[in-house]
Design a protein around this motif. Structure first.
Motif, short mmCIF file in Angstrom:
data_model
loop_
_atom_site.label_atom_id
_atom_site.label_comp_id
_atom_site.label_asym_id
_atom_site.label_seq_id
_atom_site.Cartn_x
_atom_site.Cartn_y
_atom_site.Cartn_z
N THR A 13 0.70 -0.98 0.09
CA THR A 13 0.07 0.10 -0.21
C THR A 13 0.60 0.91 -0.12
O THR A 13 0.70 2.04 -0.96
CB THR A 13 -1.14 0.30 0.92
N LEU A 299 -3.59 6.09 2.11
CA LEU A 299 -4.27 5.33 1.62
C LEU A 299 -4.85 5.37 -0.02
O LEU A 299 -5.19 4.94 -0.86
CB LEU A 299 -4.66 3.93 2.46
N ARG A 302 -2.88 6.56 -3.06
CA ARG A 302 -2.44 5.13 -3.47
C ARG A 302 -4.64 4.85 -4.82
O ARG A 302 -4.08 4.50 -5.83
CB ARG A 302 -2.19 4.31 -2.99
#
Length: 660
Positions: A13, A299, A302
């Motif tokens: 991640t 996150l 991403r």
């Protein structure tokens, strides 16, 4: 060496497959879509000219349609660097800023235990779903129907019911042969303080399964059915599976939807996310009842470069946005930012969808503000800046906020944006002209056609020559100001906004001014080097060689900060005063051109009289032609003479035309 459970998931991640692969390939820009993380290149594993090697950055996998090579970031490093699996992990961990864990001989056993816990969570999810379909679920089903959830939505989100008893789930799982330690370790039950059987964590609640990015059940969220319950929403405790600060509700499906081009929307709760997805906003997530953490922010980035934070339209929602700004500022990178969509006051996304529909939500999302706008709003809203001290305090606060940004390019752009907003807030407001009754104070409507030009009289020609001479004199003053501030860079911050407002008609002067302003917040010692890099090694020498610069006080007495401050104050005041003078005259000439209206001429006469009163001057004994205005600004005699020439040349009794 065995790795502890969850280490590889977190590593994947934190890293970007596009960045890892990009070191080895040349992307095909015509075929690739960087915004969606959909990248194409010639395969690095076999010789080819076409771009058949595909990287899906959001899913973290690559595949070659030519040689069928496939894998993730670890596999790519392993193959291209010819290293072992653990060496590839170490390489990527260093890039991600993660420490390699100590050797763990029991890692395989822990991995097996995580698998067992996941299976226990899946059994619990099935139990809750069945309970919602029983007679005891009538009231919760009615509540969910009132919230707009259909049977299909209940199935899609696997919504269930935790019965009101103390040990319903415990007894069910024990009857299935699940060990007591696994039930407690999964966070589904808690030991009794009285020595009896453990009791269920969730009781008399509507249940929402929380799944990781790979779709595995790791926790639950429960919404209380009893209005008097202490906690309206309750999440599973943190376990070997669940770390709420590193998890997002609806993570996996939202990532897939964002990969197809949908904007990533971050809401506050489960029901907001469910309502958004059901309304067509499929890339929606929530941070599980806590303020967004740094890991959650990474996150989000991403999934999407610019998530939209959709917050409730109340004080708490705005407060959450402000806290998120402080968290995000140090982490900003080029292309990675946030936008904020504030719902109408008193509503959350679910409320707005049910009352006004998806179009209303889309309208709010379309008007999402950039983060710099919300930062400015936080520091200025509801406050008065009617004194220099308050303005200086605002400048200091904003400067401290911007310093938190690590990326120098982004920090520079934020500084410029703040300066623009500051100018809009503090710029002088044009005062309306006084009316004298009837419509005399209003402008006459434009009736088309060109106004008759003023006669080119000798006095008008003199005015043009005076203006040309003024431009040359202003050019000289700007050169002195630039040389002074370069010799005393410690004064840049003090005069920053006045330097910024200083007009530079010469390109070299404009370049020097911009370099000086960019270094307002940086080390003064770097200024000369920055000027040489931007304008060339001879730029300073050419400036200092000018005669009017060489004889200026700051050049004759270098290092005298007080003298430099006085020079800057005087020269800037002269430029600013003269600029205001000519702007006023130009506006007056524009007003009177082609008109012979009594109201206009009366107003011009009043303006001239008021202006004369405001510029009552007294000569400074012993000065070389300097004049001191009542407001304390230094004027040259030429300033006053020019003003008098222009106004003396206007005959206010003949429609404001120049005297012939």
């Amino acid at each position: 060496m065995s790795l502890p459970p969850g280490f590889l998931d977190e590593l994947r991640t934190r890293i970007s497959l596009t960045q890892v692969v990009g070191r080895k390939v040349m992307w095909d820009t015509r075929k690739s879509n960087q915004a969606k993380g959909d990248m194409w290149a010639p395969c690095p594993f076999h010789q080819e000219k076409s771009a058949s090697f595909h990287v899906d950055d959001r899913k973290g996998f690559y595949y070659c349609f030519g040689c069928q090579a496939k894998g993730d970031a670890i596999g790519f490093v392993k193959e291209t660097e010819n290293v072992s699996f653990m060496e590839a992990v170490e390489i990527l961990a260093r890039e991600a800023g993660m420490e390699m864990p100590a050797r763990d001989p029991g890692a395989q056993q822990k991995a097996d235990r995580r698998g067992q816990l996941v299976e226990v969570m899946e059994q619990a999810a099935q139990f809750f779903r069945l309970q919602l379909k029983t007679g005891a679920g009538a009231e919760p089903r009615a509540y969910l129907a009132r919230r707009g959830l259909t049977e299909a939505a209940l199935e899609r989100w696997e919504i269930g019911l935790a019965p009101a008893g103390w040990q319903n789930l415990w007894d069910h799982l024990r009857g299935k042969g699940v060990g007591e330690d696994l039930i407690i370790a999964a966070g589904l039950a808690k030991p009794s303080n009285k020595g009896g059987k453990p009791y269920d964590t969730f009781r008399h609640r509507i249940m929402f399964p929380i799944r990781d990015a790979r779709g595995r059940a790791m926790a639950f969220g429960g919404r209380a059915l009893d209005p008097s319950d202490n906690a309206k929403y309750l999440n599973s405790p943190e376990t070997e599976l669940f770390d709420k600060g590193r998890s997002l509700f609806n993570h996996g499906p939202a990532r897939a939807a964002a990969g197809k081009g949908q904007p990533l929307v971050v809401a506050e709760g489960y029901m907001d996310v469910i309502a958004l997805v059901e309304a067509g906003f499929e890339a929606a997530v929530a941070p599980l009842g806590t303020a967004i953490t740094e890991t959650q922010l990474q996150l989000l980035w991403r999934i999407s470069d610019e998530p939209v934070i959709a917050l409730d339209g109340d004080k708490a929602g705005l407060g959450a946005a402000m806290r998120l700004i402080d968290l995000a500022l140090p982490l900003l990178e080029a292309g990675k930012s946030l936008r904020f969509a504030l719902m109408p006051e008193g509503k959350d996304p679910d409320d707005l969808l049910r009352s006004e529909g998806a179009k209303a939500v889309q309208a709010v999302l379309d008007q999402a503000q950039p983060m710099v706008q919300l930062l400015w709003q936080r520091e200025t809203e509801g406050r008065s800046f009617d004194s220099p001290e308050r303005k200086a305090a605002l400048d200091k606060t904003l400067r401290e906020r911007i310093k938190a940004i690590r990326d120098p390019s982004i920090r520079s752009h934020y500084g410029q944006a703040i300066k623009d907003l500051r100018w809009d807030l503090f710029r002088p407001k044009k005062q309306p002209r006084p009316a004298t009754g009837g419509n005399w104070g209003a402008k006459k409507p434009w009736r088309g056609g060109k106004p008759a030009p003023l006669p080119a009289s000798d006095s008008a020609k003199s005015s043009l020559l005076a203006a040309a001479g003024d431009a040359a004199e202003t050019h000289m003053r700007v050169a002195v100001i630039l040389a002074t501030v370069i010799s005393a860079p410690e004064l840049i911050l003090e005069f920053e906004y006045r330097l910024e407002a200083m007009a530079c008609t010469d390109r070299d002067h404009a370049l020097l001014r911009d370099v000086i302003l960019r270094h307002a917040d940086r080390a003064p010692d770097d200024l000369r080097a920055a000027i040489a890099a931007a304008a060339g090694p001879d730029a300073l020498e050419n400036l200092y060689r000018l005669r009017h610069v060489a004889i200026s006080p700051c050049m004759r007495k270098p290092g005298d900060t007080a003298l430099a401050r006085m020079t800057l104050t005087e020269e800037l005041a002269k430029i600013e005063t003269r600029r205001g003078l000519y702007a006023e005259v130009a506006e007056a000439e524009e007003e009177i051109t082609g008109l012979a209206d009594e109201a206009v001429t009366w107003r011009l006469g009043q303006a001239a009289e008021a202006r004369s009163r405001s510029y009552r001057i007294e000569l400074d004994n012993g000065s070389s032609g300097a004049v001191v205005a009542k407001n304390g600004l230094a004027l040259d005699k030429s300033d006053v003479e020019y003003r008098d020439k222009v106004f003396d040349n206007i005959d206010f009794t003949k429609g404001g035309r120049s005297r012939g």
